[in-house]
Design an enzyme around this catalytic site. Structure first.
Site, PDB file in Angstrom:
ATOM      1  N   ARG A  39       0.853  -1.159  -0.027  1.00 20.46           N
ATOM      2  CA  ARG A  39      -0.137   0.025   0.202  1.00 20.46           C
ATOM      3  C   ARG A  39       0.883   1.266   0.056  1.00 20.46           C
ATOM      4  NH1 ARG A  39      -4.622   0.180   4.527  1.00 20.46           N
ATOM      5  NH2 ARG A  39      -2.880   0.840   5.971  1.00 20.46           N
ATOM      6  N   LYS A  57      -2.694   6.332   1.879  1.00 26.66           N
ATOM      7  CA  LYS A  57      -2.379   6.949   3.299  1.00 26.66           C
ATOM      8  C   LYS A  57      -1.668   8.140   3.159  1.00 26.66           C
ATOM      9  CE  LYS A  57      -2.756   4.616   7.094  1.00 26.66           C
ATOM     10  NZ  LYS A  57      -4.117   5.103   7.573  1.00 26.66           N
TER      11      LYS A  57
END
Length: 893
Positions: free
Chosen positions: A90, A191
């Site tokens: 990620r 994120k």
């Protein structure tokens, strides 16, 4: 990771009172990355502040990513991680989106293992919590123009944590109708630090009403739920599990993915699809997932003040800490660190004669307010009640605390009198300070966080107050204070108390890196603040008794060996920067100059983890006669204030902002280029510099100003060739497009880079609501001219209210042009006679062409254009060639 045979003991810590907060551990992991694959050897360092350039991309343009995962202690003593490779993947996806290199998966996982093993004594015992791990990837290299940093830093730091939500095992959500968390084409699926500070305001408002968190709707329709501020959401209806899809606006949570896979393994039906708000309001169950929250039930969802109660099983009682206490107009409030539920309620009934006066509407019916029956208000409280400010302040405090649903309200019995009942009166200016006159003696009591501090001219009366306090509090006598709030306290044999501030001053001097300062007599010129290479103390033969740790005059000549004719738009470090710091809840006060250098921050700083930062940009210009002037700096001050309010930050006043600018420019005046050779670009920054772990505002804020001499922003010449972006949006309604938030910039790096790779100068963005109207470029406002009428998009929340933009409009009106601030459609742009852009960096610059879907339109240029007439007047005012009848310029020397 097998640590069962390791002799390292647990750290000496009360694991039973572990909450979700910052507890610095022993080590951090650091790796530098320059270029695409040029990784340095990562290494462990003792935990401490990190150093970053003030011009780093993370400070100025929000180029940063973080991850979150946990290390758990197994019953056999071993330590394990949960799916760290998914965090690594990620982070890689996020780094690609923000134009950063990232560590390979194996390097990421190995680094996580190293940091956990180095801090293994901080991994709580089984069932007592976990070690929270925060990997952070940031643009640490210096950059001035819009673009990615030339160097990145990969950090990992840790903190032991307990529960995320202290209010208990369930959540009460508030549906946000105006502010979206993410927009199509944005960064909601990674994120990025830019996703978080823009939602602080909405989350704070919800929490002030007693809710746990905010449930955000999609930006496109406003009808579907997406996620909570820091976790994914699931609903259950007729045993079918629904969750919004990860289609670009929703974070692909690691816990979310795991829950989906577990549900499928247990033969539940799972649908990843759009979830209308109505589905949520009619659901059987709702729960949230995330690294911080784990898997947490939702007790209620409130939309437009209509509360829907969701089925929740009976919660366990979770104890987090010891009681704390506050006096509130006639009552003594005790905030307990646990949820009042189940058997605990019966326990209270056994201990006290209690009855419920109100069930709190925000906590699912598990927190209550109690009253001890048949107890009158102590008469001595009526004395304190005569102070209106005290009464109003305490009522506000009580209303706020009552809404949180975690307080027990108990009438104060006469025989357990304290503070007000002892005859103390509260200070009208400081509600934590209480004063009592007892004959010829004064007794002062201060409620300070977890401490109660008592002082008096009579030691016997101090003991009397302590005795009364101990009837209510479980007090621990810490003895005489020797150091408190920066002050050294010494006790003389004759009874005198001596308070010395010298250590505080020395600590400050060390903190700002000016240990080489010499004491200089006061008064002195205000802009001669710090040491420079040529020292002139201006000492009198007899030094006055008062001294400041300041200094001396900077060399007022131009910088030696600087080729002003080859000056470009980039970072050139100058001599000094300006720094001012304040704590959360306070106001900025006194700032100071410091030599230009890297600044030190906690790895947990709000700016690094949640993008809490505002920037400004303005210029100091040397006129033909050698003077230095600023252009409308008060407008920058006001715009920063507006941005600070949006991101929940304190802000310097306009007067402080202007005074700081003057000091910074005068200290660096030798770096102001000669007239016509360039300008001194000034970058004020306001950042959340204090540490914070949970999603929220920083505990400390830093206002700083640095400067660099610059030439032209666009190297390609005096005109721009724009490309209209059709997928990525710069701003969305309810977002931060109308302020100079650092969160507006790194999300568009990739789009701008792609356009420049095709030969375009910059990108022109469309509105997020319709995709049919233009808004602005990456760092400048836009104007079009059609039939001598000037059009520009309105500053309605998604377009930055540029100062150059405002000035051009006022000049145009002064020259009797018609100016319309309205939506400007694609058709308007493609049919325009002229187009030009405005901004501090670009000044006023003509657009020679715009390309939309491979259709290129060229525009009129030349000395007879409207653009040239407007730019000429503005430039002449800025450089002092004509009289400033507008009152826009500020001479500073």
């Amino acid at each position: 990771m097998d640590t069962r045979n390791n002799d390292e003991a647990y750290v000496n810590f009360n694991w039973d009172k572990l909450g979700f907060g910052l507890t610095p551990t022993d080590y951090i992991y650091i790796m530098k990355i320059s270029g695409k694959d040029n990784f340095s050897e990562g290494s462990l360092s003792r935990y401490g502040n990190i150093e970053i350039s003030p011009s780093a991309a993370i400070f100025n343009y929000g180029q940063g990513l973080f991850e979150g995962l946990k290390a758990y202690r197994r019953p056999d003593g071993g330590i394990q991680l949960f799916r760290p490779e998914l965090n690594a993947l990620r982070m890689k996806n996020g780094a690609d989106r923000l134009c950063m290199p990232s560590p390979p998966v194996d390097v990421f996982v190995d680094a996580v293992k190293k940091i956990v093993l180095a801090n293994q004594r901080w991994v709580p015992p089984p069932g007592k919590g976990s070690l929270y791990i925060r990997p952070l990837l940031m643009g640490s290299g210096a950059v001035l123009g819009i673009g990615p940093a030339p160097e990145c830093t990969f950090l990992i730091f840790t903190s032991p944590i307990g529960n995320w939500y202290k209010c208990g095992p369930s959540m009460n959500l508030y549906v946000e109708n105006e502010v979206p968390r993410a927009t199509p084409g944005g960064t909601g699926a990674i994120k990025s630090i830019t996703n978080y500070s823009p939602v602080f305001e909405a989350v704070n408002k919800a929490k002030a009403k007693g809710f746990t968190d905010v449930l955000f709707l999609d930006a496109t329709t406003g009808k579907n739920v997406e996620e909570v501020s820091s976790c994914n959401v699931f609903i259950v209806k007729d045993n079918v599990i629904l969750t919004p899809p990860t289609n670009g606006t929703i974070l692909p949570g690691v816990t979310r993915k795991s829950i989906v896979e577990i549900a499928l393994h247990l033969k539940y039906k799972v649908e990843e699809r759009d979830v209308p708000l109505m589905d949520v309001l009619t659901a059987d169950e709702v729960f949230c997932t995330g690294t911080a929250v784990g898997v947490t039930a939702v007790a209620s969802v409130t939309h437009h003040d209509k509360r829907t109660v969701v089925m929740v099983s009976k919660p366990r009682v979770s104890i987090f800490g010891v009681p704390s206490a506050v006096i509130v107009e006639g009552f003594f409030l005790i905030r307990w660190g646990f949820l009042v539920a189940g058997d605990l309620l019966d326990l209270f009934h056994e201990l006290h004669s209690l009855h419920i006066i109100e069930e709190d509407p925000f906590t699912g019916g598990y927190s209550f307010i109690f009253e001890i029956a048949d107890v009158q208000e102590p008469s001595s409280f009526r004395k304190a009640s005569t102070i209106p400010q005290w009464q109003a302040t305490m009522q506000d405090e009580y209303d706020s605390l009552k809404a949180q649903g975690t307080w027990v309200l108990v009438h104060l019995p006469e025989d357990r009198a304290i503070v007000g009942a002892l005859g103390f009166c509260a200070s009208a200016s400081d509600t934590s300070l209480f004063v009592k006159q007892d004959g010829s003696d004064i007794i002062i009591l201060l409620l300070y966080v977890d401490d109660i501090i008592v002082t008096s001219s009579n030691s016997m009366k101090i003991q009397g107050v302590i005795q009364e306090l101990s009837e209510v509090f479980d007090l621990k006598d810490m003895g005489k204070l020797t150091y408190f709030l920066g002050l050294q306290i010494q006790y003389k044999d004759n009874g005198d108390i001596f308070v010395n501030q010298s250590k505080y001053i020395k600590d400050l001097i060390h903190k700002v890196g000016i240990e080489t300062c010499k004491p200089a007599p006061t008064p002195c010129k205000p802009h001669h603040q710090l040491v420079c290479k040529k020292v002139s103390l201006h000492r009198a033969s007899k030094e006055p008794p008062n001294f400041l740790y300041i200094s001396h005059e900077a060399d007022e000549k131009h910088v030696d060996a600087m080729n002003w004719d080859k000056l470009e738009f980039g970072v050139i470090p100058t001599d000094y920067m300006y720094i001012m710091i304040c704590s959360d809840g306070e106001n900025f006060s006194q700032g100071h100059l410091a030599p230009y250098r890297k600044i030190e921050l906690s790895p947990f700083a709000g700016i690094l983890n949640y993008g809490q930062g505002i920037l400004e940009g303005l210029k100091a210009i040397r006129t033909k006669d050698g003077r230095i002037q600023l252009f409308r700096p008060e407008e920058n001050a006001l715009r920063m204030k507006m941005g600070a309010e949006r991101l929940c930050m304190p802000c310097p006043s306009t007067e402080q902002f202007l005074a700081a600018l003057k000091q910074a420019v005068l200290a660096n005046k030798r770096w102001v280029p000669p007239s016509g050779k360039g300008v001194l670009y000034i970058r004020p920054l306001l950042i959340g510099s204090g540490p914070v772990l949970g999603l929220g505002s920083a505990t400390e804020y830093t206002f700083l100003i640095f400067a660099t001499p610059i030439g032209s922003y666009h190297k390609s010449g005096s005109t721009m060739n724009l490309y209209i972006e059709n997928e990525v949006r710069r701003a969305t309604p309810g977002g931060t497009g109308g302020i100079k938030s650092i969160t507006n910039y790194s999300p568009i790096f990739r789009t701008v880079q792609k356009a420049r790779a095709k030969g375009f100068t910059d990108v022109l963005f469309l509105d997020a609501a319709t995709g049919k109207n233009i808004e602005e470029c990456s760092s400048s406002n836009i104007f079009i001219v059609k039939d001598n009428v000037i059009l520009t998009p309105p500053t309605n929340g998604t377009v930055l209210p540029g100062i150059t933009r405002k000035s051009i409009i006022e000049i145009a009106l002064h020259l009797n042009y018609v100016v319309e601030e309205r939506d400007v459609s694609l058709e308007d742009v493609l049919a325009a006679d002229e187009v030009f852009c405005t901004g501090t960096a670009v000044d006023v610059i003509a657009v020679s062409s715009i390309t939309y879907r491979d259709k290129r339109v060229e525009y009129r240029r030349g000395k007879e254009t409207v653009f040239c007439k407007l730019r000429e007047m503005l430039t002449e005012i800025q450089t002092g060639l004509i009289e400033d009848k507008m009152g826009w310029t500020l001479l500073i020397d």
